[in-house]
Write an enzyme that holds these catalytic residues in place. Structure first.
Site, PDB file in Angstrom:
ATOM      1  N   THR A  58       6.360  -9.780  -4.586  1.00 48.70           N
ATOM      2  CA  THR A  58       6.754  -8.461  -4.095  1.00 48.70           C
ATOM      3  C   THR A  58       7.111  -7.511  -5.244  1.00 48.70           C
ATOM      4  O   THR A  58       7.095  -6.292  -5.094  1.00 48.70           O
ATOM      5  CB  THR A  58       7.930  -8.630  -3.098  1.00 48.70           C
ATOM      6  OG1 THR A  58       7.468  -9.476  -2.031  1.00 48.70           O
ATOM      7  CG2 THR A  58       8.431  -7.328  -2.532  1.00 48.70           C
ATOM      8  N   SER A  66      -0.272  -4.405  -6.556  1.00 51.27           N
ATOM      9  CA  SER A  66      -0.894  -3.081  -6.682  1.00 51.27           C
ATOM     10  C   SER A  66      -0.220  -2.009  -5.827  1.00 51.27           C
ATOM     11  O   SER A  66      -0.563  -0.832  -5.928  1.00 51.27           O
ATOM     12  CB  SER A  66      -2.368  -3.141  -6.281  1.00 51.27           C
ATOM     13  OG  SER A  66      -3.041  -4.167  -6.945  1.00 51.27           O
ATOM     14  N   ALA A  67       0.670  -2.431  -4.927  1.00 54.03           N
ATOM     15  CA  ALA A  67       1.434  -1.500  -4.070  1.00 54.03           C
ATOM     16  C   ALA A  67       0.564  -0.772  -3.048  1.00 54.03           C
ATOM     17  O   ALA A  67       0.956   0.263  -2.515  1.00 54.03           O
ATOM     18  CB  ALA A  67       2.215  -0.491  -4.919  1.00 54.03           C
ATOM     19  N   HIS A  97      -3.325  -1.417   2.264  1.00 57.42           N
ATOM     20  CA  HIS A  97      -4.767  -1.371   2.496  1.00 57.42           C
ATOM     21  C   HIS A  97      -5.067  -0.930   3.930  1.00 57.42           C
ATOM     22  O   HIS A  97      -4.241  -1.108   4.830  1.00 57.42           O
ATOM     23  CB  HIS A  97      -5.380  -2.762   2.287  1.00 57.42           C
ATOM     24  CG  HIS A  97      -5.235  -3.294   0.887  1.00 57.42           C
ATOM     25  ND1 HIS A  97      -5.945  -2.799  -0.174  1.00 57.42           N
ATOM     26  CD2 HIS A  97      -4.455  -4.288   0.384  1.00 57.42           C
ATOM     27  CE1 HIS A  97      -5.624  -3.468  -1.276  1.00 57.42           C
ATOM     28  NE2 HIS A  97      -4.715  -4.380  -0.968  1.00 57.42           N
ATOM     29  N   VAL A 105      16.758 -23.628  -2.898  1.00 56.13           N
ATOM     30  CA  VAL A 105      16.715 -24.766  -1.968  1.00 56.13           C
ATOM     31  C   VAL A 105      16.138 -25.970  -2.706  1.00 56.13           C
ATOM     32  O   VAL A 105      15.046 -25.902  -3.273  1.00 56.13           O
ATOM     33  CB  VAL A 105      15.860 -24.430  -0.720  1.00 56.13           C
ATOM     34  CG1 VAL A 105      15.762 -25.636   0.201  1.00 56.13           C
ATOM     35  CG2 VAL A 105      16.433 -23.224   0.005  1.00 56.13           C
ATOM     36  N   LYS A 156     -10.500  -8.509  -4.479  1.00 55.27           N
ATOM     37  CA  LYS A 156     -10.899  -7.094  -4.403  1.00 55.27           C
ATOM     38  C   LYS A 156     -11.366  -6.529  -5.732  1.00 55.27           C
ATOM     39  O   LYS A 156     -11.901  -5.430  -5.775  1.00 55.27           O
ATOM     40  CB  LYS A 156      -9.742  -6.265  -3.879  1.00 55.27           C
ATOM     41  CG  LYS A 156      -9.386  -6.609  -2.445  1.00 55.27           C
ATOM     42  CD  LYS A 156      -8.265  -5.775  -1.920  1.00 55.27           C
ATOM     43  CE  LYS A 156      -7.803  -6.266  -0.563  1.00 55.27           C
ATOM     44  NZ  LYS A 156      -7.225  -7.627  -0.618  1.00 55.27           N
ATOM     45  N   SER A 210      -2.801 -11.323  -0.977  1.00 58.94           N
ATOM     46  CA  SER A 210      -3.226 -10.009  -0.505  1.00 58.94           C
ATOM     47  C   SER A 210      -4.038 -10.164   0.782  1.00 58.94           C
ATOM     48  O   SER A 210      -4.821 -11.103   0.894  1.00 58.94           O
ATOM     49  CB  SER A 210      -4.076  -9.344  -1.586  1.00 58.94           C
ATOM     50  OG  SER A 210      -4.353  -8.025  -1.222  1.00 58.94           O
ATOM     51  N   CYS A 264       9.516   5.778 -22.107  1.00 58.87           N
ATOM     52  CA  CYS A 264      10.131   4.982 -23.186  1.00 58.87           C
ATOM     53  C   CYS A 264      10.442   3.556 -22.733  1.00 58.87           C
ATOM     54  O   CYS A 264      10.873   2.737 -23.541  1.00 58.87           O
ATOM     55  CB  CYS A 264      11.378   5.677 -23.729  1.00 58.87           C
ATOM     56  SG  CYS A 264      12.858   5.345 -22.793  1.00 58.87           S
TER      57      CYS A 264
HETATM   58  C1  LIG Z   1      -1.392  -9.223  -8.539  1.00 58.28           C
HETATM   59  C2  LIG Z   1      -1.108  -8.986  -7.077  1.00 58.28           C
HETATM   60  C3  LIG Z   1      -1.600  -7.855  -6.440  1.00 58.28           C
HETATM   61  C4  LIG Z   1      -1.369  -7.643  -5.086  1.00 58.28           C
HETATM   62  N1  LIG Z   1      -1.704  -6.446  -4.516  1.00 58.28           N
HETATM   63  C5  LIG Z   1      -1.451  -6.231  -3.213  1.00 58.28           C
HETATM   64  C6  LIG Z   1      -1.712  -4.965  -2.618  1.00 58.28           C
HETATM   65  O1  LIG Z   1      -2.044  -3.987  -3.291  1.00 58.28           O
HETATM   66  N2  LIG Z   1      -1.552  -4.843  -1.282  1.00 58.28           N
HETATM   67  C7  LIG Z   1      -1.153  -5.875  -0.510  1.00 58.28           C
HETATM   68  O2  LIG Z   1      -1.090  -5.726   0.699  1.00 58.28           O
HETATM   69  N3  LIG Z   1      -0.791  -7.069  -1.060  1.00 58.28           N
HETATM   70  C8  LIG Z   1      -0.919  -7.244  -2.386  1.00 58.28           C
HETATM   71  N4  LIG Z   1      -0.545  -8.422  -2.968  1.00 58.28           N
HETATM   72  C9  LIG Z   1       0.071  -9.451  -2.144  1.00 58.28           C
HETATM   73  C10 LIG Z   1       1.552  -9.161  -1.901  1.00 58.28           C
HETATM   74  O3  LIG Z   1       2.201  -8.752  -3.085  1.00 58.28           O
HETATM   75  C11 LIG Z   1       2.184 -10.439  -1.381  1.00 58.28           C
HETATM   76  O4  LIG Z   1       1.434 -10.873  -0.276  1.00 58.28           O
HETATM   77  C12 LIG Z   1       3.623 -10.249  -0.923  1.00 58.28           C
HETATM   78  O5  LIG Z   1       4.408  -9.634  -1.913  1.00 58.28           O
HETATM   79  C13 LIG Z   1       4.180 -11.625  -0.602  1.00 58.28           C
HETATM   80  O6  LIG Z   1       5.526 -11.494  -0.266  1.00 58.28           O
HETATM   81  P1  LIG Z   1       6.348 -12.792   0.116  1.00 58.28           P
HETATM   82  O7  LIG Z   1       7.668 -12.329   0.555  1.00 58.28           O
HETATM   83  O8  LIG Z   1       5.556 -13.627   1.061  1.00 58.28           O
HETATM   84  O9  LIG Z   1       6.425 -13.629  -1.235  1.00 58.28           O
HETATM   85  P2  LIG Z   1       7.345 -13.388  -2.612  1.00 58.28           P
HETATM   86  O10 LIG Z   1       7.533 -11.937  -2.787  1.00 58.28           O
HETATM   87  O11 LIG Z   1       6.678 -14.162  -3.620  1.00 58.28           O
HETATM   88  O12 LIG Z   1       8.707 -14.009  -2.161  1.00 58.28           O
HETATM   89  C14 LIG Z   1       8.930 -15.395  -2.076  1.00 58.28           C
HETATM   90  C15 LIG Z   1      10.383 -15.639  -2.423  1.00 58.28           C
HETATM   91  O13 LIG Z   1      10.684 -17.023  -2.230  1.00 58.28           O
HETATM   92  C16 LIG Z   1      11.681 -17.363  -3.161  1.00 58.28           C
HETATM   93  N5  LIG Z   1      11.751 -18.822  -3.337  1.00 58.28           N
HETATM   94  C17 LIG Z   1      10.783 -19.629  -3.799  1.00 58.28           C
HETATM   95  N6  LIG Z   1      11.230 -20.908  -3.857  1.00 58.28           N
HETATM   96  C18 LIG Z   1      12.503 -20.901  -3.412  1.00 58.28           C
HETATM   97  C19 LIG Z   1      13.507 -21.909  -3.255  1.00 58.28           C
HETATM   98  N7  LIG Z   1      13.293 -23.204  -3.571  1.00 58.28           N
HETATM   99  N8  LIG Z   1      14.722 -21.546  -2.779  1.00 58.28           N
HETATM  100  C20 LIG Z   1      14.986 -20.251  -2.468  1.00 58.28           C
HETATM  101  N9  LIG Z   1      14.069 -19.259  -2.618  1.00 58.28           N
HETATM  102  C21 LIG Z   1      12.850 -19.571  -3.073  1.00 58.28           C
HETATM  103  C22 LIG Z   1      11.234 -16.640  -4.426  1.00 58.28           C
HETATM  104  O14 LIG Z   1      12.305 -16.481  -5.349  1.00 58.28           O
HETATM  105  C23 LIG Z   1      10.713 -15.332  -3.876  1.00 58.28           C
HETATM  106  O15 LIG Z   1      11.681 -14.289  -3.943  1.00 58.28           O
HETATM  107  C24 LIG Z   1      -0.692  -8.625  -4.342  1.00 58.28           C
HETATM  108  C25 LIG Z   1      -0.163  -9.745  -4.989  1.00 58.28           C
HETATM  109  C26 LIG Z   1      -0.326  -9.906  -6.356  1.00 58.28           C
HETATM  110  C27 LIG Z   1       0.348 -11.035  -7.052  1.00 58.28           C
END
Ligand SMILES: Cc1cc2nc3c(=O)[nH]c(=O)nc-3n(C[C@H](O)[C@H](O)[C@H](O)COP(=O)(O)OP(=O)(O)OC[C@H]3O[C@@H](n4cnc5c(N)ncnc54)[C@H](O)[C@@H]3O)c2cc1C
Length: 481
Positions: free
Chosen positions: A41, A45-46, A49, A172, A251, A339, A439
């Site tokens: 998160t 790319s923010a 889509h 965890v 993409k 993504s 900066c």
């Molecule tokens: C390079 C890149 C480009 C992308 N571009 C886009 C885009 O433009 N548009 C789009 O729709 N999507 C995009 N995505 C996908 C999007 O960013 C992700 O799908 C989304 O942020 C996932 O969120 P999440 O909450 O599932 O995972 P995360 O944000 O990864 O959160 C998972 C959390 O779990 C926690 N965690 C892990 N293990 C443990 C543990 N043992 N105990 C406690 N906590 C734990 C971590 O600390 C983390 O905070 C992109 C991703 C990447 C990497």
């Protein structure tokens, strides 16, 4: 005993918590990091889509299109930044035209709003900086960009306003199935109990699942993406997100205007074993230039202010895996959220609450649920008169700490104190943009450190840059404090 415990405070976990907090249930989110939104998160790319790309009929397709629409609701309720850029998907070779037409049909099948094929002349008239050899474009007007960290912070703040709890620095380590639910233990030995556990742990989802299940139905295959960031002085260079035709690794490298005026170039796509290694590699950065140059001409690389990388939680399942455990009742997977996970997140949250958990069957709706978040306006966005009044109230508004983003000392102090306050340099950057400018913190970091030290009582060498144990000062020198 909690009713719902969510592992992971990324955009998935925080929006799920907000959705569940509409009901009379005890909810907690835990995360191993010292802030919400510190993994995928944080570095993506923010783009919200349109939903043109996922295979029709998949959860990715359905939830991306729904999520795109729900961002308009989030904008009203949580006051998050949303820029309605639209997008062009561009091709330069005749043999790519069938692929472009296929994507157009796919966008229509997915229910994307008004996708249209354009000839080169029309595309160029609307987006003059597209590359000279462009043959045709797919217009995707419902594409937008947002500010993902702020969405996660806003969602968590709002969930907390509605009664949910958050435990940061809670990694965890073990989950035990009990008769009435689950017992979780952190690496520091702290225990929590919950009737239901929702695994939204991003790249670590398979490891969390293996604490409960013998046969985890997917394996996370982390996929790194690297970027260039161009300074906000380039705002307007392109109005739209520019995509190439997608390939087998996603993409491709894009040109992406951001909500604050910066432009991102990237991401690359490289599988790696490590779940959180966000190093940049010279060869990948070179590749970004080669690929981005195919989309736009005269890209102002001299305005580059930094590079960064993020890691996608891609999985062997390929689609989002949002399912109850087949082995252990009460354990739920929200896994493989690569993504378009950011786009889909508001729809994922509703799907989890209403379809997966059917929460309305178990708990009554709260009569006093408040969907709104009151956002503090940035001092720089206020009128002269409003600024004068603020300064009269608190003279620290007159002290600009971050000159690039015009952030005041008073705003730094407020961001440290809450409502979901944070006392790391990166945490403050996420909240008020101190250090986000040209900066990159060169001028303001020492002053921000002093303010954190003043508010928290920590010594400057105890203050983290980002994650736990990342101080930027190592020890006191003979100059002293
Ligand atoms: C390079 C890149 C480009 C992308 N571009 C886009 C885009 O433009 N548009 C789009 O729709 N999507 C995009 N995505 C996908 C999007 O960013 C992700 O799908 C989304 O942020 C996932 O969120 P999440 O909450 O599932 O995972 P995360 O944000 O990864 O959160 C998972 C959390 O779990 C926690 N965690 C892990 N293990 C443990 C543990 N043992 N105990 C406690 N906590 C734990 C971590 O600390 C983390 O905070 C992109 C991703 C990447 C990497």
């Amino acid at each position: 005993m909690y009713d719902y415990l969510i592992i992971g405070a990324g955009i998935s976990g925080t929006l799920i918590a907000r959705e569940l907090s509409r009901f009379e249930a005890r909810i907690i989110v835990v995360d191993k990091e010292n802030d919400v939104g510190n993994h995928a998160t944080l570095a993506n790319s923010a783009i919200v889509h349109s939903g043109h790309d996922p295979v029709p009929g998949t959860l990715k397709a359905k939830l991306a299109v729904q999520g795109n629409r729900l961002y308009h609701v989030l904008q009203k309720e949580l006051d998050i930044p949303l820029r309605k850029t639209g997008a062009f998907l561009l091709v330069q070779h005749q043999e790519e035209i069938p692929g472009l037409e296929r994507l157009h049909r796919r966008a229509l099948a997915n229910g994307v709003e008004t996708p249209a094929l354009l000839d080169a002349q029309t595309a160029k008239a609307r987006e003059p900086m597209i590359q000279e050899g462009t043959l045709a474009a797919l217009d995707l007007p419902s594409t937008m960009v947002t500010y993902p960290w702020e969405v996660a912070i806003a969602a968590m703040e709002n969930a907390m306003k509605n009664g949910a709890s958050l435990r940061l620095n809670y990694e965890v380590k073990a989950i035990t199935k009990m008769e009435d639910g689950f017992l979780l233990e952190s690496t520091e030995g702290s225990r929590l109990r919950s009737k239901v556990v929702i695994n939204a742990a991003g790249t670590f989802a398979d490891r969390i699942a293996a604490m409960v299940e013998r046969d985890v139905p997917y394996r996370i295959t982390p996929r790194r993406g690297e970027y260039y960031v161009l300074d906000k002085a380039v705002d307007g260079f392109v109005k739209r997100v520019l995509y190439p035709l997608p390939g087998k690794n996603g993409k491709g490298v894009l040109v992406v205007p951001q909500v604050h005026g910066n432009i991102l170039l990237g991401p690359t796509s490289d599988y790696q074993d490590d779940k959180e290694n966000v190093a940049n590699h010279a060869a990948d950065i070179e590749k970004i230039r080669r690929d981005a140059d195919k989309l736009a001409k005269d890209i102002p690389y001299d305005k580059t202010i930094r590079t960064f990388a993020g890691v996608r939680a891609s999985s062997t399942y390929e689609d989002f895996y949002i399912e109850p455990s087949k082995e252990v009742p009460g354990f739920y997977h929200v896994a493989g959220i690569d993504s378009p996970g950011l786009t889909a997140a508001p729809a994922i949250a509703k799907y989890v609450a209403d379809t997966l958990l059917d929460i309305g069957k178990h708990y009554p709706r709260k009569s006093d649920f408040d969907p709104f978040r009151t956002k503090t306006r940035a001092f720089r966005s206020l009128s002269d008169e409003e600024q004068r009044l603020k300064i009269a109230e608190n003279p620290r508004y007159a002290r600009i700490v971050c000159k690039c983003e015009r952030v005041t000392a008073a705003e730094v102090v407020e961001a440290i104190k809450g409502p979901l306050g944070n006392d790391t340099l990166k945490g403050l950057k996420k909240r008020i943009r101190a250090g986000s400018g040209l900066c990159q913190g060169g001028y303001c970091e020492s002053e921000v450190l002093s303010l954190i030290s003043e508010v928290t009582g920590k010594r400057p060498d105890e203050i983290d840059y980002y994650r736990k144990n990342t101080p930027i000062l190592k020890q006191e020198t003979k100059v002293g404090r």
